[in-house]
Enzyme design. Structure first.
Site, PDB file in Angstrom:
ATOM      1  CB  CYS A 112      -0.912  -0.002   1.225  1.00 49.11           C
ATOM      2  SG  CYS A 112      -2.102  -1.340   1.296  1.00 49.11           S
ATOM      3  CB  ALA A 113       3.603   1.948  -2.374  1.00 47.05           C
TER       4      ALA A 113
ATOM      5  N   PRO B 251       1.499   7.608  -0.194  1.00 47.61           N
ATOM      6  CG  PRO B 251       1.856   9.753   0.684  1.00 47.61           C
ATOM      7  CD  PRO B 251       1.325   8.392   1.042  1.00 47.61           C
TER       8      PRO B 251
ATOM      9  CG  ASP C 277       1.224   2.378   6.273  1.00 44.99           C
ATOM     10  OD1 ASP C 277       0.339   2.281   7.142  1.00 44.99           O
ATOM     11  OD2 ASP C 277       1.818   3.440   6.032  1.00 44.99           O
TER      12      ASP C 277
ATOM     13  CB  CYS D 200      -1.194   6.418  10.415  1.00 42.06           C
ATOM     14  SG  CYS D 200      -0.693   7.949  11.245  1.00 42.06           S
TER      15      CYS D 200
END
Length: 482
Positions: free
Chosen positions: A298-299, A301, A366, A419
């Site tokens: 899930c690269a 930004p 992520d 996050c």
């Protein structure tokens, strides 16, 4: 000549004060425009504010819209958004109608005024008069009178006195008390308290940290530069070494990352130190056998992907950076441009991957989440998110972690990161997937965050703004065993 009024002759002026055009204050007008964009377009302040500031400099000129103007506009926008819940409660106590009946543009002007009165050192008379002038410009004279009346009531007490009036006593309703005093929705207070554990002091420290202006942290991208080189360009007066990451450099208050060539050329970037630690921990986790193929699933930004690509290239490994949204995949490609080693960026859905099972040695996932760990940077998110959002993210998070475990080879490692400290997005996801996936074990992530204190009982790791000075990043490391 006729006595009848015309467009230029409206008859004799009534006695009283002469008509005066309102004074246009570019700083406060800009702050108001930013708040309206956040409310009307669900925009983020950190994306809206920079272009508004650039436009203001072009229009007003660098001499008229200097660094102090930009700093004041930024403080007005972020301060008002962070304290919106508190200010709403204070305004509600000063009016004779429900707060929901106040038009949103009027409430924005009021909250901007309340922040100047209660959250800055601007003198009372200046805060009221500037807010009334803003109201005259953007709302009209009639509403400006309402703004004037409300702000004069607000100015009768300081913030502590108002909190005594509008917040319920802690002993009667702890969560609602903290919600009003520290300006967080009640459900967010409850969720953060559950995740943090402990008593009153810890949760108050966390909520206070969410309302503080975060440092700007740079990352020296591995293989392209070093933290020492970044510090040298930034200068001793503007930069400090990172607290935990060997690649981090903290900018002094007011530092502008784009002012440095090392950032403009992509050798360094802006990246929270917690985000850096997650990438470093995954890169340093022990794997069995080969270590050649890495995946950021899930690269977007691109901050973690840029760090992983640099670390991978130093070991002769390659990184595949996958991002579902094509425009975000473009941001990843921009972040990775200039990496010294081989890499590839693709637009692909991580729940339906184009690669074969068991392909990778290391995978970072992520996952999309509520973002409750970054409320310092995106204060509007606390008012935008709802508890039901968790129901939408949960299935996606589980699917992405399950796919990652299928995509890593036996002996390889998956890093699951969010996050958000919300238990429903962290341990609950990991526990559910581990129960249904045969052949996986948790690795203790704490030794891989060398020197970082207060990491809990493990094996997973939760970072906190008030304890570590980072966003509230979560990381679980999982080795595939069969």
């Amino acid at each position: 000549m006729s006595d009848q009024p015309t467009s230029s002759n409206r008859g004799p002026r009534k006695p009283g004060k002469p008509h005066r055009r309102p004074k246009k204050d570019p700083v406060r007008i800009l702050a108001f425009q930013a708040l309206r964009a956040v409310d009307e377009r669900d925009a983020y302040a950190n994306l809206v504010l920079p272009p508004l500031l650039r436009k203001a400099r072009e229009k007003e000129g660098p001499d008229k819209f200097d660094g102090r103007d930009a700093a004041l506009a930024t403080e007005l926008v972020y301060g008002t958004l962070r304290r919106q819940g508190t200010y709403d409660a204070i305004v509600a106590a000063c009016i004779d109608r429900p707060l929901r009946e106040v038009d949103p543009p009027v409430l924005d002007v009021l909250n901007l005024g309340v922040h100047q009165l209660l959250g800055t050192r601007i003198p009372t008379h200046a805060a009221v008069s500037a807010s009334v002038e803003l109201a005259r410009v953007v709302l009209g004279d009639g509403r400006a009178k309402f703004v004037n009346a409300v702000l004069r009531k607000v100015s009768q007490h300081d913030l502590d006195a108002w909190l005594e009036k509008v917040a319920p006593p802690y002993d009667e309703d702890p969560e609602d008390h903290l919600a009003v005093v520290h300006s967080h929705p009640r459900w967010v207070v409850s969720a953060l308290w559950d995740s943090l554990g402990g008593g009153r002091a810890g949760i108050e420290d966390l909520l206070e940290a969410d309302n503080e202006r975060p440092e700007v942290t740079l990352v020296a991208r591995p293989g392209r530069t070093t933290a020492e080189a970044v510090l040298q360009e930034v200068g001793e007066e503007s930069g400090l070494p990172g607290r935990w990451s060997p690649y981090a450099v903290r900018l002094a208050e007011g530092g502008e990352p784009g002012a440095f060539d090392i950032v403009r050329t992509g050798r360094a970037g802006v990246q929270d130190e917690g985000s850096q630690l997650v990438a470093i921990a995954l890169a340093n986790a022990p794997v069995e056998g080969r270590d050649e193929k890495w995946l950021d699933g899930c690269a977007g930004p691109g901050g973690k992907a840029a760090m992983l690509a640099g670390l991978a290239s130093q070991r002769g490994a390659t990184l595949l950076a996958s991002e579902k949204q094509p425009h975000r995949a473009g941001l990843v490609a921009k972040a990775l441009r200039g990496n010294p080693g081989p890499y590839q960026v693709i637009a692909a859905d991580g729940t339906r991957p184009p690669w074969a099972p068991g392909t990778f040695d290391r995978i970072l996932m992520d996952v999309p989440c509520t973002g409750l760990g970054a409320l310092r940077r995106r204060p509007e998110a606390r008012w935008r998110r709802r508890p039901e959002d968790l129901d939408g993210f949960g299935p996606l998070q589980r699917s992405l972690l399950r796919t990652a475990l299928e995509s890593v080879r036996v002996g390889g490692v998956v890093g699951y990161a969010t996050c958000s400290p919300h238990m429903a997005e962290t341990r609950a996801v990991v526990d559910d997937v581990m129960k249904s996936f045969d052949g996986a074990e948790l690795i203790d992530a704490r030794p891989l965050l060398e020197g970082v204190p207060a990491l809990g009982d493990g094996p997973d790791v939760q970072l906190w703004p008030h304890l570590h000075g980072t966003d509230a990043m979560y990381l679980a490391l999982i080795r595939r065993t069969a």
